[in-house]
Design an enzyme around this catalytic site. Structure first.
Site, short mmCIF file in Angstrom:
data_model
loop_
_atom_site.label_atom_id
_atom_site.label_comp_id
_atom_site.label_asym_id
_atom_site.label_seq_id
_atom_site.Cartn_x
_atom_site.Cartn_y
_atom_site.Cartn_z
N ALA A 127 0.31 -6.58 -6.33
CA ALA A 127 -1.07 -6.53 -7.15
C ALA A 127 -1.21 -4.74 -7.27
O ALA A 127 -2.08 -4.05 -8.42
CB ALA A 127 -2.09 -7.14 -6.31
N GLU A 128 -1.78 -3.96 -5.84
CA GLU A 128 -1.52 -3.07 -5.91
C GLU A 128 -0.65 -1.80 -6.85
O GLU A 128 -1.12 -1.02 -7.49
CB GLU A 128 -1.97 -2.42 -4.21
N SER A 129 1.14 -2.06 -6.37
CA SER A 129 1.94 -1.34 -6.84
C SER A 129 2.45 -1.45 -7.91
O SER A 129 3.56 -1.33 -8.29
CB SER A 129 2.75 -0.10 -6.33
#
Length: 235
Positions: A127-129
């Site tokens: 989700a982050e990167s």
């Protein structure tokens, strides 16, 4: 292992590369987006060069992705002012994402150290990167788990672009949030995205669309991974 909540949703994670000239806006198959100075085909891979200096691309700063991972390329006519990531101690030596085996080993090690489910950590990374080692957000968050420089420093991370350090720091930070919110994963994830102050202010997940979609996306990915594991065990 810590994890309780169940919900669903989709959110998009954006990253931006500091640029000083016209560029291309690239969208990847996993929903990840970034602005790059130029592209170059290398075998079955595509190198996305992130920085231009004096009109020439900096060949030491790039992301390398599979050729079929690029789904859309748009020319950026008016490039905004550069977003420059704060300097980090230590050299950046890894330009491509870790292998699946290396990622598993790093996540497993960090998860074991903090008693956090490896699949939850993998879901946060996604989700982050989108698994991009050198991802930099518009606010300056860096690396696989998108650590802000202050957070990285507090967690003992010297180089947020080094996968093992980034994962160790991100996991340690998530551990502090899980402890703060008594293992309420939804609240811990919301704080990871919007900050503990926002969660405390609203006494729950903040009414921010981005944050709510982020929490839903991480939990949905976690559930997907667990379901796949059950299917694999049943075969």
């Amino acid at each position: 292992m810590r994890f309780k909540a169940v919900c669903a949703g989709v959110a998009m994670v954006l990253a931006v590369c500091p640029l000083t000239h016209a560029a291309e806006h690239v969208t990847l198959k996993n929903g990840f987006e970034l602005d790059c100075a130029r592209r170059e085909a290398v075998g079955d891979k595509i190198r996305l060069y992130l920085v231009e200096k004096g009109g020439a691309s900096d060949d030491s700063n790039y992301l390398e992705v599979a050729a079929d991972a690029v789904v859309r390329v748009e020319t950026v006519a008016d490039v905004p002012e550069p977003v420059v990531a704060p300097k980090i101690q230590g050299p950046v030596t890894i330009m491509t994402a870790p292998t699946k085996e290396e990622m598993h080993e790093m996540l497993a090690h960090a998860g074991e150290a903090h008693h956090i489910d490896e699949d939850l950590l993998a879901s946060v990374v996604r989700a982050e990167s989108g698994g991009q080692v050198r991802a930099v957000s518009r606010t300056g968050a860096q690396g696989l788990m998108q650590l802000m420089p202050g957070t990285a420093n507090a967690m003992g991370v010297q180089d947020a672009f080094q996968p093992a350090q980034n994962i160790a720091g991100g996991t340690a930070y998530l551990d502090t949030l899980l402890t703060r919110y008594h293992d309420n994963v939804a609240l811990a994830l919301a704080a990871y995205n919007a900050g503990p102050g926002a969660v405390d202010k609203y006494h729950g997940v903040p009414p921010y669309r981005e944050t709510r979609e982020y929490v839903a996306r991480v939990i949905r990915e976690f559930n997907r991974r667990k379901q796949m594991a059950l299917v694999a065990q049943a075969k």
